[in-house]
Design a protein around this motif. Structure first.
Motif, PDB file in Angstrom:
ATOM      1  N   THR A 182       8.550  -3.662  -5.311  1.00 60.05           N
ATOM      2  CA  THR A 182       7.917  -4.396  -3.924  1.00 60.05           C
ATOM      3  C   THR A 182       6.489  -4.904  -4.446  1.00 60.05           C
ATOM      4  N   SER A 183       6.027  -5.712  -3.462  1.00 61.40           N
ATOM      5  CA  SER A 183       4.606  -6.296  -3.710  1.00 61.40           C
ATOM      6  C   SER A 183       4.330  -6.549  -2.427  1.00 61.40           C
ATOM      7  N   ALA A 184       2.889  -6.180  -2.575  1.00 63.81           N
ATOM      8  CA  ALA A 184       1.955  -6.571  -1.330  1.00 63.81           C
ATOM      9  C   ALA A 184       1.804  -8.031  -0.996  1.00 63.81           C
ATOM     10  N   TYR A 185       2.026  -8.766  -2.026  1.00 61.24           N
ATOM     11  CA  TYR A 185       1.950 -10.219  -1.831  1.00 61.24           C
ATOM     12  C   TYR A 185       3.234 -10.992  -1.855  1.00 61.24           C
ATOM     13  N   VAL A 186       4.336 -10.195  -1.378  1.00 62.38           N
ATOM     14  CA  VAL A 186       5.532 -10.810  -0.951  1.00 62.38           C
ATOM     15  C   VAL A 186       5.472 -10.474   0.570  1.00 62.38           C
ATOM     16  N   GLU A 187       5.746 -11.478   1.466  1.00 57.45           N
ATOM     17  CA  GLU A 187       5.761 -11.502   2.857  1.00 57.45           C
ATOM     18  C   GLU A 187       7.002 -10.374   2.990  1.00 57.45           C
ATOM     19  N   ASN A 188       6.540  -9.150   3.843  1.00 55.58           N
ATOM     20  CA  ASN A 188       7.318  -8.000   4.095  1.00 55.58           C
ATOM     21  C   ASN A 188       8.016  -7.398   3.081  1.00 55.58           C
ATOM     22  N   GLY A 189       6.991  -7.340   2.088  1.00 54.96           N
ATOM     23  CA  GLY A 189       7.499  -6.642   0.824  1.00 54.96           C
ATOM     24  C   GLY A 189       7.701  -5.040   1.105  1.00 54.96           C
ATOM     25  N   HIS A 190       7.161  -4.406   2.288  1.00 53.82           N
ATOM     26  CA  HIS A 190       7.312  -3.358   2.702  1.00 53.82           C
ATOM     27  C   HIS A 190       8.608  -2.747   3.303  1.00 53.82           C
ATOM     28  N   GLU A 191       9.352  -4.101   3.853  1.00 51.22           N
ATOM     29  CA  GLU A 191      10.241  -3.654   4.495  1.00 51.22           C
ATOM     30  C   GLU A 191      11.540  -2.942   3.713  1.00 51.22           C
ATOM     31  N   ILE A 192      11.604  -3.018   2.443  1.00 56.58           N
ATOM     32  CA  ILE A 192      12.760  -2.468   1.692  1.00 56.58           C
ATOM     33  C   ILE A 192      12.524  -0.815   1.787  1.00 56.58           C
ATOM     34  N   LEU A 193      11.386  -0.383   2.100  1.00 55.06           N
ATOM     35  CA  LEU A 193      11.014   0.977   2.307  1.00 55.06           C
ATOM     36  C   LEU A 193      11.830   1.381   3.422  1.00 55.06           C
ATOM     37  N   LYS A 194      12.102   0.584   4.535  1.00 58.22           N
ATOM     38  CA  LYS A 194      12.420   0.866   5.889  1.00 58.22           C
ATOM     39  C   LYS A 194      13.531   1.696   6.092  1.00 58.22           C
ATOM     40  N   PRO A 195      14.562   1.395   5.159  1.00 60.72           N
ATOM     41  CA  PRO A 195      15.780   2.188   5.342  1.00 60.72           C
ATOM     42  C   PRO A 195      15.533   3.714   5.345  1.00 60.72           C
ATOM     43  N   TYR A 196      14.557   4.026   4.518  1.00 60.00           N
ATOM     44  CA  TYR A 196      14.510   5.657   4.309  1.00 60.00           C
ATOM     45  C   TYR A 196      13.399   6.354   5.570  1.00 60.00           C
ATOM     46  N   LEU A 197      13.116   5.107   6.602  1.00 61.31           N
ATOM     47  CA  LEU A 197      12.300   5.880   7.355  1.00 61.31           C
ATOM     48  C   LEU A 197      12.926   5.316   8.863  1.00 61.31           C
ATOM     49  N   SER A 198      13.339   6.520   9.673  1.00 59.52           N
ATOM     50  CA  SER A 198      13.738   6.596  10.803  1.00 59.52           C
ATOM     51  C   SER A 198      13.431   7.767  11.518  1.00 59.52           C
ATOM     52  N   ALA A 199      13.584   7.807  12.880  1.00 51.51           N
ATOM     53  CA  ALA A 199      13.248   8.828  13.633  1.00 51.51           C
ATOM     54  C   ALA A 199      13.732  10.304  13.057  1.00 51.51           C
ATOM     55  N   GLY A 200      12.929  11.078  13.014  1.00 50.58           N
ATOM     56  CA  GLY A 200      13.349  12.409  12.581  1.00 50.58           C
ATOM     57  C   GLY A 200      13.117  12.558  11.312  1.00 50.58           C
ATOM     58  N   LYS A 201      12.752  11.519  10.318  1.00 51.65           N
ATOM     59  CA  LYS A 201      12.639  11.518   8.938  1.00 51.65           C
ATOM     60  C   LYS A 201      11.120  11.588   8.574  1.00 51.65           C
ATOM     61  N   THR A 202      10.805  12.504   7.407  1.00 55.74           N
ATOM     62  CA  THR A 202       9.506  12.419   6.979  1.00 55.74           C
ATOM     63  C   THR A 202       9.412  11.970   5.597  1.00 55.74           C
TER      64      THR A 202
END
Ligand SMILES: Nc1nc2c(ncn2[C@@H]2O[C@H](COP(=O)(O)OP(=O)(O)OP(=O)(O)O)[C@@H](O)[C@H]2O)c(=O)[nH]1
Ligand SMILES: [Zn+2]
Length: 361
Positions: A182-202
């Motif tokens: 990932t990179s902060a300088y790529v638009e939506n670079g953080h999206e790649i983390l999203k599959p690991y983040l969902s309700a009930g997950k830490t």
């Protein structure tokens, strides 16, 4: 409508069916989740808000170790009838799914829990000069030992020329575990983390200072959430984490970011597990007590010679094993231990001192 909001908050806090079920065993107490701690005071998120709480006298007296006190991420059962100081009282800690432990800084060197009930731990390493496979191996070992699932996050891909090569090296180091770039300088670079983040997950972020953990967390939180979730803008115009250490993400899930998560010690690392390839090789040595030095039929030596086992990786393994021998000790204590190993213990020292004195009388 009301109820939906409540459910989302419960889900977000990680109040899963398993937790709710366990909570029913403690009648008369309320379920909450520890979101920060300062000294003896815990900030606890409940379904309908937050409160400050202390542990019960019973818990304080019965705790055999610091690990038996609540930690950020813990599910706790709280008596909301406040004590004389106006705080709730934590009576129980619910069963922990995972627990991160590190050796404490300071004199005592007691182990210190830094986060509980983490599902995924993002091991962050920048692709510039922070990049170091040996350090990654350390973090990886600590993560495996915690019970949380490690995911490698290679940050600052914009600063890296040979991306594919590095990614492959990392994949080889953490065989079978996910490696994200990932990179902060790529638009939506953080999206790649999203599959690991969902309700009930830490999730939790680990990695050296400056690799971009806060940047990623802030992107996930979004501008709006940042202001309401305990991050303040100090006079330098920088977002600084205040007391809160567990954040609820607007789209579901929770993030733990404690100072303690940032520089985890290796003491509780499961070294054999994170170097499974080496343990497997050792099983193939002719002698079961092979020290992989000059023994004939040594599978490790063979693998090193044939290049099937990377020498730097093997050396790091040996280094970590050697360090583990001094598990939980301060650098001062390690020195003392080494001296003792070389020159004997207190008794011997006393004797030596006596001899020295009598000779110099
Ligand atoms: N080139 C580049 N710089 C980045 C990237 N992500 C973050 N940075 C910069 O790196 C610096 C450190 O980022 P932080 O997010 O504060 O790092 P951190 O890991 O949270 O550091 P600590 O809070 O000290 O643990 C900042 O100046 C960021 O702007 C990236 O993808 N590429
Ligand atoms: Zn051997």
């Amino acid at each position: 409508m009301e109820e939906k909001v409540l459910n989302t908050r419960m889900e977000n806090l990680g109040f899963t069916e398993r937790i709710l079920m366990e909570a029913t065993l403690h009648e008369g107490l309320y379920l909450g989740r520890v979101i920060s701690q300062s000294k003896d005071l815990y900030r606890v998120a409940m379904t309908d808000g937050e409160l400050y709480a202390e542990v019960s006298g019973k818990m304080r007296h019965q705790a055999a170790s610091v690990l038996e006190f609540p930690v950020v991420g813990d599910y706790v059962m709280v008596d909301r009838e406040s004590d004389e100081k106006g705080n709730g009282i934590i009576h129980e800690i619910l069963h922990r799914k995972s627990l991160f432990v590190r050796k404490a800084a300071g004199k005592t060197q007691k182990p210190q829990a830094v986060g509980a009930n983490i599902d995924t731990v993002f091991l962050c390493m920048a692709l510039n000069n922070d990049y170091n496979l040996r350090r990654l191996e350390r973090y990886f070992a600590v993560a495996l030992d915690s019970g949380a699932a490690p995911v490698i996050v290679l940050t600052k891909s914009d600063l890296c020329g040979n991306l594919e090569e590095k990614k492959m090296e990392v994949e080889k180091t953490v065989l079978g575990y996910d490696v994200l770039v990932t990179s902060a300088y790529v638009e939506n670079g953080h999206e790649i983390l999203k599959p690991y983040l969902s309700a009930g997950k830490t999730v939790a972020f680990i990695g050296s200072s400056g690799v971009g953990k806060s940047t990623l967390i802030n992107r996930l939180l979004g501008e709006e959430a940042m202001e309401t979730q305990g991050l303040r803008n100090d006079d330098k115009g920088r977002h600084t984490t205040t007391s809160r250490e567990l954040f609820l993400l607007p789209e579901g899930g929770a993030v733990i970011d404690t100072p303690g998560m940032r520089e985890l010690g290796i003491d509780h690392a499961n070294i054999e597990e994170s170097f499974e390839d080496i343990s497997d090789l050792a099983l193939q040595c002719r002698f079961h007590d092979c020290r992989h030095e000059k023994e004939p039929g040594c599978a490790i030596k063979e693998a090193l010679e044939e290049g099937r086992l990377d020498r730097a990786r093997y050396e790091n393994y040996l280094k970590l094993k050697a360090e583990n021998k001094y598990e939980g000790l301060s650098s001062r204590q390690i020195e003392d231990r080494k001296i003792k190993e070389m020159f004997g213990g207190k008794k011997e020292m006393k004797k030596l001192r006596k001899e020295f004195k009598s000779k110099n009388r």
